[in-house]
Each structure stands twice: as structure tokens, then as C-alpha cells.
Design an enzyme around this catalytic site. Structure first.
Site, PDB file in Angstrom:
ATOM      1  N   GLY A  46       0.827  -1.195   0.000  1.00 47.16           N
ATOM      2  CA  GLY A  46       0.000   0.000   0.000  1.00 47.16           C
ATOM      3  C   GLY A  46       0.862   1.246   0.000  1.00 47.16           C
ATOM      4  O   GLY A  46       2.027   1.206   0.407  1.00 47.16           O
ATOM      5  N   GLN A  51       2.903  10.017   1.176  1.00 46.55           N
ATOM      6  CA  GLN A  51       4.204   9.335   1.182  1.00 46.55           C
ATOM      7  C   GLN A  51       5.050   9.697  -0.038  1.00 46.55           C
ATOM      8  O   GLN A  51       6.251   9.440  -0.044  1.00 46.55           O
ATOM      9  CB  GLN A  51       4.022   7.808   1.250  1.00 46.55           C
ATOM     10  CG  GLN A  51       3.476   7.349   2.595  1.00 46.55           C
ATOM     11  CD  GLN A  51       3.360   5.839   2.630  1.00 46.55           C
ATOM     12  OE1 GLN A  51       2.394   5.273   2.143  1.00 46.55           O
ATOM     13  NE2 GLN A  51       4.367   5.193   3.191  1.00 46.55           N
ATOM     14  N   CYS A  88       6.068   0.018   7.244  1.00 49.61           N
ATOM     15  CA  CYS A  88       5.666   1.154   6.425  1.00 49.61           C
ATOM     16  C   CYS A  88       6.837   1.538   5.539  1.00 49.61           C
ATOM     17  O   CYS A  88       7.971   1.579   6.002  1.00 49.61           O
ATOM     18  CB  CYS A  88       5.284   2.320   7.335  1.00 49.61           C
ATOM     19  SG  CYS A  88       4.803   3.801   6.432  1.00 49.61           S
ATOM     20  N   LEU A  89       6.544   1.829   4.269  1.00 47.07           N
ATOM     21  CA  LEU A  89       7.616   2.207   3.341  1.00 47.07           C
ATOM     22  C   LEU A  89       8.303   3.501   3.768  1.00 47.07           C
ATOM     23  O   LEU A  89       9.431   3.759   3.359  1.00 47.07           O
ATOM     24  CB  LEU A  89       7.052   2.352   1.924  1.00 47.07           C
ATOM     25  CG  LEU A  89       6.529   1.052   1.295  1.00 47.07           C
ATOM     26  CD1 LEU A  89       5.919   1.328  -0.072  1.00 47.07           C
ATOM     27  CD2 LEU A  89       7.617  -0.004   1.189  1.00 47.07           C
ATOM     28  N   HIS A 130      -4.172   1.239   7.870  1.00 47.89           N
ATOM     29  CA  HIS A 130      -2.837   1.855   7.854  1.00 47.89           C
ATOM     30  C   HIS A 130      -2.772   3.003   6.837  1.00 47.89           C
ATOM     31  O   HIS A 130      -2.314   4.101   7.159  1.00 47.89           O
ATOM     32  CB  HIS A 130      -1.810   0.771   7.519  1.00 47.89           C
ATOM     33  CG  HIS A 130      -0.405   1.265   7.400  1.00 47.89           C
ATOM     34  ND1 HIS A 130       0.591   0.875   8.254  1.00 47.89           N
ATOM     35  CD2 HIS A 130       0.180   2.123   6.511  1.00 47.89           C
ATOM     36  CE1 HIS A 130       1.727   1.485   7.909  1.00 47.89           C
ATOM     37  NE2 HIS A 130       1.502   2.229   6.855  1.00 47.89           N
ATOM     38  N   GLU A 131      -3.247   2.728   5.628  1.00 45.42           N
ATOM     39  CA  GLU A 131      -3.122   3.739   4.570  1.00 45.42           C
ATOM     40  C   GLU A 131      -4.050   4.925   4.815  1.00 45.42           C
ATOM     41  O   GLU A 131      -3.674   6.065   4.570  1.00 45.42           O
ATOM     42  CB  GLU A 131      -3.394   3.121   3.191  1.00 45.42           C
ATOM     43  CG  GLU A 131      -2.437   1.994   2.788  1.00 45.42           C
ATOM     44  CD  GLU A 131      -0.959   2.363   2.871  1.00 45.42           C
ATOM     45  OE1 GLU A 131      -0.626   3.563   2.755  1.00 45.42           O
ATOM     46  OE2 GLU A 131      -0.143   1.454   3.081  1.00 45.42           O
ATOM     47  N   HIS A 134      -2.608   7.460   7.105  1.00 46.96           N
ATOM     48  CA  HIS A 134      -1.637   8.373   6.479  1.00 46.96           C
ATOM     49  C   HIS A 134      -2.301   9.678   6.027  1.00 46.96           C
ATOM     50  O   HIS A 134      -1.670  10.728   6.044  1.00 46.96           O
ATOM     51  CB  HIS A 134      -1.002   7.717   5.244  1.00 46.96           C
ATOM     52  CG  HIS A 134       0.206   6.875   5.528  1.00 46.96           C
ATOM     53  ND1 HIS A 134       1.356   7.371   6.094  1.00 46.96           N
ATOM     54  CD2 HIS A 134       0.454   5.561   5.300  1.00 46.96           C
ATOM     55  CE1 HIS A 134       2.266   6.395   6.192  1.00 46.96           C
ATOM     56  NE2 HIS A 134       1.741   5.284   5.724  1.00 46.96           N
TER      57      HIS A 134
END
Ligand code: ZN
Length: 158
Positions: A46, A51, A88-89, A130-131, A134
Site C-alpha cells: 500500500g 508518502q 511502512c515504506l 494503515h493507509e 496516512h
């Protein structure tokens, strides 16, 4: 199509509130295509627009069934519970234990601004939570239980 730079923890864009998308312009469409490419390039499941430094309410997720684009997403229902590790990226090499609902029902608009609803369990439910966090400047480390751990295996964006 292009790979965009993923912003990492400490970058203030990750802590801002994102704005609703009013219309999918050519630029927004390119952004979404780039987000999908960037997510795959980074082996994530995701990615949220902040991000890559864009303050728009857009998320892309692929838990193995193809990419799903969420524009202006909202969670409608959540129930159950799952407890597991999350990464997380934007925090490469790290992970932590986070409690999430095991089942989520969400709504959003697709790339053609058609409304849809989606239900997910397990990884998809976790990824949606999670996304969407953000988009409100929330990171999983705000919800983690215990310490931030080193992720010594395959990075996961959940
Ligand atoms: Zn993330």
C-alpha cells in the site's frame, strides 16, 4: 509512469492532513499511476499520496489481487481484532506490533470518480486502516504496542 521518491519518517508531509480530491485531472491520474509503480518498485502492499509528498486523499493498495485505487476513502464499519506486525515504506527497516480491526468496510471513489464500497479482512483490513491513517498524518508508530523493532526480513507495507 514514473517512480516517485518515498518520503521517510521525519519529513513533515507525513504529519499533515490531506485534502479531498474534487476531480481526477490528468495530473491526478499520473499521480495515481506513479503511486502504483512506486508501491510495486518498493515491494509494498500500500501507498498513500502523502508518502510521495502530495497532500491529497488518495491511497493505492495491492494485497495480491491487483491494485485498488481509493480516492477520498472512509471507513464505514470495523469489527473484530487482529494483532500482528506492521511496517511502512516511510520507515524502512522497521516494524512494530499494532492492533487493528480484523474486518473493515470502507467506501471510496475509483480513478473515474465512481463510488464503491469494499470489505476486507486480515491483511486487506490492516492495509486499509494503515493507509487511511496516512491521510490524517497518523503513522503506525502512533498506535504500536511495545518497541519499534528492526525488520530483518522482507519489508511489508501493511
Ligand atoms: Zn505506511
Amino acid at each position: 509512469m514514473a517512480i516517485r521518491k518515498i518520503r521517510e519518517f521525519g519529513d513533515s508531509v507525513l504529519r499533515k492532513q490531506c485534502k479531498e480530491v474534487k476531480e481526477v485531472t490528468g495530473r491526478v491520474r499520473t499521480l495515481i499511476e506513479d503511486m502504483i509503480d512506486t508501491m510495486y518498485e518498493a515491494n509494498g502492499v500500500g501507498l498513500a499520496a502523502p508518502q510521495v509528498g502530495v497532500m491529497k486523499r488518495i491511497v493505492v493498495i495491492d494485497v495480491g489481487d491487483g491494485p485498488i485505487v481509493f480516492i477520498n476513502p472512509k471507513i464505514l464499519e470495523k469489527d473484530g481484532e487482529q494483532f500482528g506486525t506492521e511496517g511502512c515504506l516511510s520507515l524502512p527497516g522497521k516494524m512494530a506490533y499494532v492492533r487493528r480491526p480484523n474486518h473493515v468496510k470502507a467506501c471510496a471513489y475509483d480513478i473515474d470518480m465512481n463510488y464503491f464500497e469494499i470489505e476486507g479482512e486480515e491483511l486487506l483490513a490492516r492495509a486499509i486502516c494503515h493507509e487511511l491513517d496516512h491521510l490524517d498524518g497518523v503513522l503506525y508508530i502512533d498506535r504500536m504496542e511495545g518497541e519499534l523493532l528492526d525488520n530483518t526480513y522482507v519489508p511489508e507495507e501493511e
